[in-house]
Design an enzyme around this catalytic site. Sequence first.
Site, PDB file in Angstrom:
ATOM      1  N   GLY A 486       4.798  46.241   6.103  1.00  0.00           N
ATOM      2  CA  GLY A 486       5.586  45.204   5.448  1.00  0.00           C
ATOM      3  C   GLY A 486       7.071  45.414   5.599  1.00  0.00           C
ATOM      4  O   GLY A 486       7.868  44.627   5.101  1.00  0.00           O
ATOM      5  N   ALA A 526       6.015  59.959   6.173  1.00  0.00           N
ATOM      6  CA  ALA A 526       7.053  60.980   6.331  1.00  0.00           C
ATOM      7  C   ALA A 526       8.341  60.443   6.948  1.00  0.00           C
ATOM      8  O   ALA A 526       9.096  61.195   7.570  1.00  0.00           O
ATOM      9  CB  ALA A 526       6.529  62.157   7.160  1.00  0.00           C
ATOM     10  N   SER A 527       8.615  59.154   6.793  1.00  0.00           N
ATOM     11  CA  SER A 527       9.835  58.548   7.350  1.00  0.00           C
ATOM     12  C   SER A 527       9.989  58.874   8.834  1.00  0.00           C
ATOM     13  O   SER A 527      11.097  59.066   9.333  1.00  0.00           O
ATOM     14  CB  SER A 527      11.065  59.027   6.578  1.00  0.00           C
ATOM     15  N   THR A 530      10.626  55.113  12.714  1.00  0.00           N
ATOM     16  CA  THR A 530      11.763  54.719  13.536  1.00  0.00           C
ATOM     17  C   THR A 530      12.261  55.894  14.359  1.00  0.00           C
ATOM     18  O   THR A 530      12.527  55.766  15.556  1.00  0.00           O
ATOM     19  CB  THR A 530      12.885  54.159  12.658  1.00  0.00           C
ATOM     20  N   ALA A 710      19.248  56.446  15.885  1.00  0.00           N
ATOM     21  CA  ALA A 710      18.801  55.943  14.585  1.00  0.00           C
ATOM     22  C   ALA A 710      18.159  57.049  13.754  1.00  0.00           C
ATOM     23  O   ALA A 710      17.583  58.000  14.280  1.00  0.00           O
ATOM     24  CB  ALA A 710      17.805  54.805  14.777  1.00  0.00           C
ATOM     25  N   LYS A 711      18.252  56.897  12.426  1.00  0.00           N
ATOM     26  CA  LYS A 711      17.578  57.773  11.469  1.00  0.00           C
ATOM     27  C   LYS A 711      16.821  56.914  10.451  1.00  0.00           C
ATOM     28  O   LYS A 711      16.949  55.702  10.418  1.00  0.00           O
ATOM     29  CB  LYS A 711      18.587  58.674  10.749  1.00  0.00           C
ATOM     30  N   GLY A 714      13.543  54.159   4.980  1.00  0.00           N
ATOM     31  CA  GLY A 714      12.537  53.559   4.102  1.00  0.00           C
ATOM     32  C   GLY A 714      12.250  54.326   2.835  1.00  0.00           C
ATOM     33  O   GLY A 714      11.998  53.728   1.789  1.00  0.00           O
ATOM     34  N   GLU A 715      12.264  55.669   2.885  1.00  0.00           N
ATOM     35  CA  GLU A 715      11.965  56.462   1.695  1.00  0.00           C
ATOM     36  C   GLU A 715      13.231  56.883   0.951  1.00  0.00           C
ATOM     37  O   GLU A 715      13.299  56.805  -0.272  1.00  0.00           O
ATOM     38  CB  GLU A 715      11.137  57.690   2.076  1.00  0.00           C
TER      39      GLU A 715
END
Length: 752
Positions: A486, A526-527, A530, A710-711, A714-715
């Site tokens: 999502g 675990a992010s 990406t 990129a890093k 989301g978390e």
Amino acid sequence: MSGAFFPSGKALRFVGKDVPRQDALDKVRGAVRYGADEKLQGMLSMKLLLSPIARGRVTAFDAGGAEAMEGVHAVYSFRNVPPTRFNSAVSFPGQDDPRDEVMFTDRPLYEGDRIAAVVAETPEQAEEAVRRIRVEYREEPPLLSFSDAEKPPLQDIPDEEMRLAFSCGETERALEEAEHVFTDTVMTPRIHHAAMEPHCCLAWPEGNGGVAISSPCQLIFAVRYVVAGLLELPLNRVRVIKAPMGGTFGGKQEVILESLAAYAALQLQRPVQVVTDRCESIAATRCRAASRGIMTTAVDRDGNILARSTEALVDAGAYTSGSKRVCAAMGKKLFRLYRIPHQSYRGRVFWTDTVPGGACRGYGSPQIHTIGEIHTDLVARRMGFDPVAFRLKNVVEPWDDDPIGGPNLGDARIRECLEEGAQAFRWQERKRQPRGDGLVRRGVGVAAATHGNGYYGTPYPDFTTLALRVNEDGSAVLETGFHELGNGTLTVMAQIVAEVLSIPPDRITVTEGDTRHSPMDAGCVASRVTYACGRCAMEVAERVREQIFREAAALWEVAAERVSLEDGHVAAGPDRSMGLDELVGQCGRRFGRSISAELCWTTPSNPASFGAHFAAVEVDTGSGLVRVADYVAAHDVGQPINPRMVRGQIYGGVQMGIGMALSEEIVYDGKGRLKNGSLGRYHLVNAPDMPEVEVLLVEGGEGDDGPFGAKSIGEICTVPVAAAVVNAVNDALETELTSLPLTPERILGALS
């Protein structure tokens, strides 16, 4: 970038742009069919019978009334299902987490534990049949809180297996010798994920004695591994398909319903669907584990943190699940935010007769940062330091090493997050403003946080395999084991591939996971997606790009370095040009091969992501109600692939964190009965309660390991929120509140 044909200084065309989500239109139209919408011919419905008591034994069980009902095909319980023990969080061979859960039990350990299940022709018949099962229980006194931590649980697991410790320097000596030492105890609550879609799944029998499962999960290969073990099937006989998902936040990371539906589907040789309601989702799935942290910090008169010790208790709930991993993750984060020469962490997991704890957006980071950042604020106040200045004096710097041997922190930009966030928030100006002496008091708070970018540097695998091919019309397909949760994963991957191949993102299809067809992936956890999966997408696209140059060069008999790729066309000078569609056709006819590549990528690093949040609150001292009036979130994101979606993640993270700070908590009475098993009683932060949130993206390339630098976001975007809000309330009231959530009752109690 590593690709020989992709110049590092080239301006980005699709990455860093607000590309619309590829599934947005279907979702707005209501065309997406979620798990509960799925229907198969001959499908049966499963309904669970959950324990109404928190702890005890089943002394009598009579399913005769249910089995005699028309439409009922089976009743499954502890009497007729194998008592194989499993751990719902184990996702890969070699993980040694204790196996202490069974499919159905006669020894319930929380209200919501699975006693039995009915499978019938319709959901209504299944519900009625559950009501006709007669069960008698012998109730026992439950373990419910941190005060029960020293009492022996029913799990036959040695206590030492649930303890862990990390340290650097000589913490005890440094604390003994320091002049200024402060200790605080901070409590964080048990929290429901509150995804819009409750838990559900569908299973059906397949040929050769196999079974297929459609589930809105986060790890298809983990579901396959656990189900195959429970049903004693080879892995190739268990197929798991990722269904469209209506949210998870970690709640669908573990294997909860899939084994039940698969077992019944195999037994009955019919499709079986199980769909929970909201109460079942709150009571009987997973939650964010409650925690208690006792933190002691020594500082010198100049505000340098000399030493810090932390003792953390993590409430696993009724079953172990991944709680020891959560406890470990909490400890490791402590060493990656501040430069503290002497620091120790001792963590312990214990069991209570409550819903099991599990992954929940941050995997321990919200708990440990709430503990640490509330305590850090109180230390700064007691020493007379500005909270922002105190943090700036002690935060880590770019490329610092982890003092306990974890991965290098990378281009750590927490200083910029604090400085730019404070400026945008007008921190100094607001800090000088009076709190007010009337009914409403005003205050401001700040909190910092860090989080990881995958599993590298841990015992868990962090690899991704992707396959990319260019179609005959010049479009492309990226075959993956991904899970769209999502948050826009599929769109982000399309942007990355589009950037390398120089074709629009809407010309790239990104598939979701199906264990029968998808290449192996460690999962959307675990992010890592990406940073790790995105880098794999970039690398496999570069390989396809290089093949495009080689094939075109061979067709035109020129050097590959002369070939260019732009807007879906290859060229070698003004007189040689063709579309990708023509190149694919020529390549097939003349060379007998496709334009495609497959790559398994193992992450080589795990830099830290950082964030600093600032909150302004108004507290009604008459009612105890808190309003978050203004908010600034500054995040170190490297290169945002899709800035609009990055901001969307942050807005949602702030909403979840405010709920953790002020209102959200799964509550039990003294007998272990759930008191708020509905959204009418479980108080989320609604849209009218949200403040204006200003988002600052601190950009800067993270190096070559992530896609375009990129890093993750989301978390971490929810990690510092609760502490920032609590610190603002304490600033407004001049209190030292440390037990979350700050309900009106707790605030009024502190004021009185």
